[in-house]
Scaffold this active site. Structure first.
Site, short mmCIF file in Angstrom:
data_model
loop_
_atom_site.label_atom_id
_atom_site.label_comp_id
_atom_site.label_asym_id
_atom_site.label_seq_id
_atom_site.Cartn_x
_atom_site.Cartn_y
_atom_site.Cartn_z
N ARG A 167 0.82 -1.22 0.00
CA ARG A 167 0.00 0.00 0.00
C ARG A 167 0.85 1.26 0.00
NH1 ARG A 167 -3.81 -2.11 4.55
NH2 ARG A 167 -2.65 -4.05 4.25
N GLU A 217 1.79 -6.23 13.34
CA GLU A 217 0.70 -6.30 14.34
C GLU A 217 0.17 -7.74 14.32
OE1 GLU A 217 -2.67 -3.88 13.43
OE2 GLU A 217 -3.50 -4.06 15.45
P1 AMP Z 1 3.28 -2.19 11.30
O1 AMP Z 1 4.54 -2.78 10.76
O2 AMP Z 1 2.76 -2.94 12.47
O3 AMP Z 1 3.40 -0.70 11.58
O4 AMP Z 1 2.17 -2.42 10.19
C1 AMP Z 1 2.26 -1.73 9.04
C2 AMP Z 1 1.47 -2.29 7.87
O5 AMP Z 1 0.57 -3.36 8.18
C3 AMP Z 1 0.63 -1.15 7.39
O6 AMP Z 1 1.32 -0.49 6.34
C4 AMP Z 1 -0.65 -1.77 6.94
O7 AMP Z 1 -0.57 -2.00 5.55
C5 AMP Z 1 -0.74 -3.10 7.68
N1 AMP Z 1 -1.63 -3.02 8.85
C6 AMP Z 1 -1.28 -3.25 10.14
N2 AMP Z 1 -2.33 -3.12 10.97
C7 AMP Z 1 -3.38 -2.79 10.18
C8 AMP Z 1 -4.75 -2.50 10.44
N3 AMP Z 1 -5.26 -2.53 11.67
N4 AMP Z 1 -5.54 -2.16 9.38
C9 AMP Z 1 -5.04 -2.13 8.14
N5 AMP Z 1 -3.76 -2.38 7.82
C10 AMP Z 1 -2.94 -2.72 8.83
#
Ligand code: AMP
Length: 170
Positions: free
Chosen positions: A58, A95
């Protein structure tokens, strides 16, 4: 323009307990998509970025329009196995689950000023890994821009200091 109207919350996707933020209504609306990417472009100018980096997948959607708007290059950070030449790779936790990201050696020049653009800051793992790849290339991360920040996960506390723009907070 109220961008919150264009993000749909989807409970328990892709697994129980996750509140997934679906940004497809936003990118599907020409005005909302342009407004968001123009805000990122203004930020890119304010931090004097000379290249835009977006993480798979994305980050490509939001980063590439910023680059074309400003006449800057766009560099993709990709899931492993996708880039054909010699790469640098970092592994990190999400996450939900784990992941790894790769960058072509030589796609970013030492000393370049990089703005990272992505859809959402959750735990910060993706961006930390992306920042590490950029630093290993000898370039500088001058800013981070996200459509959405999930504040309760406190991802930004894990990141090295850099100016951060987030358009929506949950
Ligand atoms: P992080 O590495 O945990 O900061 O997660 C980053 C990526 O995971 C983001 O760029 C999103 O594309 C995806 N992502 C994580 N949590 C969510 C969520 N609750 N809703 C949508 N996309 C998420």
């Amino acid at each position: 323009m109220n961008l919150y109207d264009y993000v749909k919350n989807v409970p328990d996707f892709p697994e129980k307990g996750i509140q997934f933020k679906d940004i497809t209504p936003l990118i599907g609306d020409g005005e909302a998509f342009r407004y968001a990417t123009h805000r990122f472009a203004e930020f890119a100018q304010s931090v004097k970025a000379d290249v835009i980096v977006g993480p798979d997948a994305r980050g490509f959607i939001f980063g590439a329009p910023v680059a074309t708007h400003l006449g800057l290059g766009f560099v993709p950070v990709r899931k492993p196995g996708k880039l054909p030449r010699q790469t640098l790779t970092e592994t990190y936790s999400l996450e939900y689950g784990t992941n790894a990201l790769s960058l072509h050696e030589g796609d970013i020049q030492p000393g370049q000023n990089v703005l990272i653009v992505d859809d959402l800051l959750a735990t910060g793992g993706t961006i930390k890994a992306t920042m590490n790849l950029i630093e290993r290339s000898g370039a500088n991360v001058v800013g981070l821009a996200f459509l959405i920040e999930l504040k309760f996960l406190e991802g930004r506390a894990k990141l090295p200091k850099a100016p951060i723009l987030t358009l929506l907070e949950y």
